[in-house]
Design an enzyme around this catalytic site. Structure first.
Site, short mmCIF file in Angstrom:
data_model
loop_
_atom_site.label_atom_id
_atom_site.label_comp_id
_atom_site.label_asym_id
_atom_site.label_seq_id
_atom_site.Cartn_x
_atom_site.Cartn_y
_atom_site.Cartn_z
N ASP A 192 -1.70 -2.42 -4.65
CA ASP A 192 -2.70 -2.82 -3.66
C ASP A 192 -3.52 -1.57 -3.32
O ASP A 192 -3.98 -0.88 -4.21
CB ASP A 192 -2.02 -3.44 -2.44
N ARG A 219 -13.88 1.14 -2.98
CA ARG A 219 -13.32 1.26 -1.62
C ARG A 219 -13.00 2.71 -1.27
O ARG A 219 -11.87 3.09 -1.06
CB ARG A 219 -12.07 0.40 -1.46
N ASP A 252 0.84 -1.19 0.00
CA ASP A 252 0.00 0.00 0.00
C ASP A 252 0.88 1.25 0.00
O ASP A 252 2.07 1.19 0.34
CB ASP A 252 -0.90 0.03 1.24
#
Length: 415
Positions: free
Chosen positions: A240, A297, A200
């Site tokens: 990610d 998301r 991330d």
């Protein structure tokens, strides 16, 4: 490295390092209220990965308060000699095409014996992944303010993590998500398989009292649309999340930041089976952020008490914006959605949740009716808490006021 221990310089340094009006002159709203970061501690000014790593260690006492000012670009792949490392430096001989071929043409089954190089490619992928992680991961310890000096401070390909740290501020930084050179193909993930990248831009694991303010999160120079082709004509997934908040993390506010040009933006909660870690935690506020060309998301939530207020969603039509996961309590308030050709139904998705509540959000300038959207998904209209009962915060009450503020102020280098 230039290191100044004089606490008297701190206020002036912060004023030049962060947006002056809306960041330096106030503390965080929402769940992270009271977070002070490294205020009052030693100040470091860093220009390279090696200097940043040294500053985070803080002379062997990482938890002592400190302010770290980032100047210019810091690249996670920068070696100590200043050279930039790449895929072949981490795993000489690794080849993505050969790795993929070991799953067969349809990508369904790996075999070490499909070709004579398959076992070696499997080993190289794992070795390279571990070496890349060791190189690009930098962990922010407790009582730290990590702040960009001016409007052009960037962390490029850095896997920035918080691991059990508390009382942390990350401000005025452009975080370009790392490219996973050794991303994994999982043929049993989903209906046709899926790529699972490892890194991330910012990952928060069991972190508490964290304020992320005036940052920009993006894929930057390496957008997914330019990735190599993988199975089924789809691009290889090399990124990610932009921001993940997991494993019992708590009391987090993300304010006046930009999330742009990415697939999976923000994940809150480790997994459906992680209630033993996350239940009763994951208290997060997202306020006045801009989501542009985000596929999904924004955020997706499990277990947490999450307040999403005065954010703006625009650009390409997403798969969904607000994902309501298991045992989550997501309170949406006066958010603005602008997506051509879409409907309010794309704003909310059910991922095993039961409850969702919205107050006053708009879709393309009109009331969005998100409670009705959620109701059609089987999500109840009460979440068991009201942010106004928990903390003080200000709310912009018209779509024009929300958009005007967010477009002007959200992101790195903005007032």
């Amino acid at each position: 490295m230039r290191r100044a221990a004089a606490a008297a310089l701190l206020a002036g340094l912060l004023l030049t390092a962060a947006p002056p009006a809306s960041a330096a002159g106030r503390g965080p709203e929402g769940w992270a209220a009271g977070t002070t970061g490294g205020a009052g501690g030693t100040t470091w000014t860093v220009h390279t990965r090696a200097e940043l790593k040294e500053a985070l260690a803080n002379g062997g006492d990482p938890a002592t308060p400190k302010v770290i000012r980032v100047v210019g670009d810091i690249n996670g792949h920068e070696a100590d000699d200043g050279s930039l490392l790449g895929e072949q430096d981490y795993a000489p001989g690794y080849d993505l095409g050969q790795y993929m071929s070991c799953f067969g043409e349809d990508g369904t089954t790996w075999s070490d014996t499909r070709y004579d190089y398959c076992k070696r490619q499997r080993q190289l992928r794992q070795t390279g992944s571990n070496r890349e992680k060791a190189q690009i991961q930098l962990t922010v310890p407790s009582n730290t303010t990590l702040v960009g000096a001016g409007g052009d401070a960037r962390l490029l390909g850095v896997f920035l993590t918080v691991n059990t740290g508390t009382n942390i501020i990350v401000r005025n930084l452009r975080l370009e998500a790392p490219v996973d050179h050794f991303t994994t193909w999982s043929p049993d993930d989903g209906t046709q398989g899926s790529w699972n990248a490892r890194f991330d831009a910012l990952s928060v694991i069991t972190g508490k009292h964290l304020w992320v303010d005036h940052c920009t999160f993006t894929d930057g120079r390496f957008p997914d649309r330019e990735a190599p082709l993988g199975f089924h004509g789809e691009r290889v997934g090399r990124h990610d999340g932009l921001l993940d908040i997991e494993d019992g993390s708590d009391f987090v506010t993300v304010s006046d930041s930009r999330f742009t040009d990415h697939d999976k933006a923000i994940l809150i909660g480790s997994g459906d089976g992680r209630g033993d870690r996350d239940r009763g935690h994951l208290k997060v506020t997202l306020v006045r952020n801009l989501f542009t060309d985000i596929a999904q998301r924004a955020p997706r939530v499990r277990f947490g008490q999450v307040h999403v207020v005065n954010n703006v969603y625009r650009g390409r039509t997403p798969l969904y914006a607000l994902g309501v996961g298991v045992e989550s309590a997501l309170f949406s308030e006066r958010n603005v959605f602008r997506h051509r050709g879409g409907t309010p139904a794309l704003a909310v998705a059910d991922y095993g949740g039961e409850h969702f509540r919205d107050t006053g959000s708009w879709f393309n300038g009109r009331p969005a009716g998100l409670n009705a959207v959620a109701g059609a998904l089987g999500l109840g209209g009460e979440v068991g808490w009201d942010p106004a009962d928990v903390y003080d915060y200000r709310v912009l009450k018209s779509p024009s006021a929300v958009e005007r503020h967010v477009l002007r102020h959200a992101g790195t280098g903005r007032p």
